[in-house]
Design an enzyme around this catalytic site. Structure first.
Site, PDB file in Angstrom:
ATOM      1  N   GLU A 153     -28.358  -6.570   6.995  1.00 27.46           N
ATOM      2  CA  GLU A 153     -28.739  -5.047   6.223  1.00 27.46           C
ATOM      3  C   GLU A 153     -30.124  -4.050   7.060  1.00 27.46           C
ATOM      4  O   GLU A 153     -30.215  -2.698   6.073  1.00 27.46           O
ATOM      5  CB  GLU A 153     -29.805  -5.703   5.132  1.00 27.46           C
ATOM      6  CG  GLU A 153     -30.872  -5.844   4.615  1.00 27.46           C
ATOM      7  CD  GLU A 153     -32.134  -7.131   4.105  1.00 27.46           C
ATOM      8  OE1 GLU A 153     -32.224  -6.354   3.028  1.00 27.46           O
ATOM      9  OE2 GLU A 153     -30.757  -8.074   2.874  1.00 27.46           O
TER      10      GLU A 153
ATOM     11  N   ARG B 235     -31.169 -13.958   0.321  1.00 21.72           N
ATOM     12  CA  ARG B 235     -31.065 -13.691   1.594  1.00 21.72           C
ATOM     13  C   ARG B 235     -30.163 -13.256   2.084  1.00 21.72           C
ATOM     14  O   ARG B 235     -28.723 -14.274   1.645  1.00 21.72           O
ATOM     15  CB  ARG B 235     -32.367 -15.404   2.701  1.00 21.72           C
ATOM     16  CG  ARG B 235     -33.559 -14.784   2.453  1.00 21.72           C
ATOM     17  CD  ARG B 235     -33.820 -13.588   2.850  1.00 21.72           C
ATOM     18  NE  ARG B 235     -35.397 -13.454   2.785  1.00 21.72           N
ATOM     19  CZ  ARG B 235     -35.753 -12.865   1.619  1.00 21.72           C
ATOM     20  NH1 ARG B 235     -35.614 -12.531   0.486  1.00 21.72           N
ATOM     21  NH2 ARG B 235     -37.417 -13.050   2.059  1.00 21.72           N
TER      22      ARG B 235
ATOM     23  N   THR C 239     -29.550 -12.979  -4.878  1.00 15.93           N
ATOM     24  CA  THR C 239     -30.128 -12.132  -4.014  1.00 15.93           C
ATOM     25  C   THR C 239     -31.028 -12.377  -3.127  1.00 15.93           C
ATOM     26  O   THR C 239     -32.424 -12.200  -3.586  1.00 15.93           O
ATOM     27  CB  THR C 239     -30.530 -11.523  -5.846  1.00 15.93           C
ATOM     28  OG1 THR C 239     -30.417 -13.233  -6.415  1.00 15.93           O
ATOM     29  CG2 THR C 239     -29.342 -11.435  -6.921  1.00 15.93           C
TER      30      THR C 239
ATOM     31  N   PHE D 233     -35.926  -6.474  -6.348  1.00 16.30           N
ATOM     32  CA  PHE D 233     -37.734  -7.002  -6.640  1.00 16.30           C
ATOM     33  C   PHE D 233     -38.435  -5.807  -7.095  1.00 16.30           C
ATOM     34  O   PHE D 233     -39.178  -5.765  -7.676  1.00 16.30           O
ATOM     35  CB  PHE D 233     -38.204  -7.328  -4.844  1.00 16.30           C
ATOM     36  CG  PHE D 233     -38.242  -5.633  -4.539  1.00 16.30           C
ATOM     37  CD1 PHE D 233     -39.769  -5.509  -4.190  1.00 16.30           C
ATOM     38  CD2 PHE D 233     -37.330  -5.445  -3.506  1.00 16.30           C
ATOM     39  CE1 PHE D 233     -39.759  -4.462  -3.787  1.00 16.30           C
ATOM     40  CE2 PHE D 233     -36.977  -4.521  -3.010  1.00 16.30           C
ATOM     41  CZ  PHE D 233     -38.577  -4.041  -2.646  1.00 16.30           C
TER      42      PHE D 233
ATOM     43  N   HIS E 215     -31.000  -4.554  -2.074  1.00 15.41           N
ATOM     44  CA  HIS E 215     -32.858  -5.126  -1.901  1.00 15.41           C
ATOM     45  C   HIS E 215     -33.390  -4.754  -3.113  1.00 15.41           C
ATOM     46  O   HIS E 215     -34.188  -4.069  -2.638  1.00 15.41           O
ATOM     47  CB  HIS E 215     -32.706  -5.222  -0.450  1.00 15.41           C
ATOM     48  CG  HIS E 215     -33.225  -6.309  -0.547  1.00 15.41           C
ATOM     49  ND1 HIS E 215     -33.035  -7.096   0.952  1.00 15.41           N
ATOM     50  CD2 HIS E 215     -34.375  -6.984  -1.016  1.00 15.41           C
ATOM     51  CE1 HIS E 215     -34.396  -7.969   0.570  1.00 15.41           C
ATOM     52  NE2 HIS E 215     -34.847  -8.161  -0.439  1.00 15.41           N
TER      53      HIS E 215
END
Length: 330
Positions: free
Chosen positions: A263, A234, A232, A298, A295
């Protein structure tokens, strides 16, 4: 201060406009990413606000400087997409959000682990079709398992605390040891020991030249057969082709990723009506023991409120000539 946002979404403007009520910056939003073709759009802006997949290499920074941009404000923790040396030469300041909500990423890490283990995503689809068979859904108790954490920053430490709550043995590695590792119950060790002893390995380190492809063909061979790998952090921490080979052989039994090395051309966009051209990514999607999210670790309201508040304060500090607590230097 006039600030131009790149790669912005509706949720960005919502949270930043709310936080800006106490700052009164002039904020403008673009959905397009920052690159050499869009840098010319910054004329008249003193600062740009960018995200993880925007390009701020030497060429782009020179173009920004020519337009009068003085500040690069990252609304994220990572800064590997910014050429810090070039920024310094151009007299540009770079600021970031070093910590927004470590709980958001740590909790998403556990969501990936639990989903892969107990196969709740597959069970959900089965039940919707009236299939209540349990064959193929067996998991294992997290209690008593050994989890290796590579990177023990704020996110890594929160992840460790959660895992200790599940009764896991937690091994950890970072560039230096701190007293709080012992307080949490982390067994500080080296990477070789983590690879050799961990049932689950989770990555929480920044992307640097030293950590690029830290998960490679060589390091995978040191891992226990049947290991679960979680990323989770890079995408480029992982050599994806090496991981695919390990998935095919069964050496890696589970893979959960919220980030992917390539990505930039995929994540944060709706590509459901297109044919995805990335063959490596599509190969990953073909495995039933691989779980990919786009992604989103967050992505909690708590984190977005914090990101907006810290970013705008960074900009205000620059505008008013105060010390930049969150400056990133070469």
């Amino acid at each position: 201060m006039n600030v131009l946002f790149f790669s912005s979404k509706v949720y960005d403007s919502t949270f930043f406009n709310a936080a800006n009520k106490s700052h009164q910056h002039k904020l403008s939003y673009l959905e397009v990413p920052l690159n050499k073709n869009t840098a010319v759009l910054t004329k008249g802006y003193g600062a740009v606000c960018i995200f993880v997949n925007d390009t701020a290499n030497a060429e782009v920074l020179r173009l920004l400087a020519e337009q009068g941009v003085k500040l690069i404000a990252l609304r994220c923790a990572g800064f590997n997409n910014v050429d810090l040396g070039a920024a310094a030469e151009l007299g540009m300041k770079v600021v970031r959000v070093p910590a927004y909500s470590p709980y958001s990423v740590a909790e998403h890490t556990l969501a990936l682990i639990l989903t892969l283990n107990r196969k709740t995503h597959r069970a959900y689809n089965r039940v919707k079709e009236g299939n209540f068979a349990l064959n193929g859904l067996m998991g294992f108790d997290l209690n008593g398992k050994t989890v290796g954490l590579i990177g023990l920053g704020k996110i890594g430490l929160v992840t460790a605390k959660i895992l200790k709550g599940f009764g896991c043995r937690v091994l950890g590695y970072d560039i230096e040891k701190r007293d709080e590792f012992d307080e949490i119950g982390i067994e500080f060790t080296d990477l070789s020991s983590i690879y050799a002893n961990s049932d689950i390995i989770s990555l929480h380190c920044p992307l640097t030249p030293q950590t690029h492809h830290i998960i490679s063909k060589e390091t995978i061979t040191q891992m226990k057969p049947g290991v679960m790998l979680i990323n989770t952090s890079r995408g480029a921490l992982v050599d994806t082709k090496a991981v695919i080979s390990a998935l095919k052989s069964g050496h890696i039994k589970y893979l959960g990723i919220d980030v992917y090395e390539e990505e930039a051309d995929l994540f944060f966009e709706d590509l459901s009506d297109r044919v995805i051209q990335d063959d490596v990514f599509m190969r990953l999607l073909s495995f039933n023991n691989v779980l990919i999210t786009g992604h989103q670790a967050f992505f909690t309201s708590n984190a977005l409120e914090s990101i907006a508040g810290v970013t705008l304060q960074n900009i205000a500090d620059f505008e008013q000539g105060r010390q930049l607590e969150n400056e990133v230097k070469a």
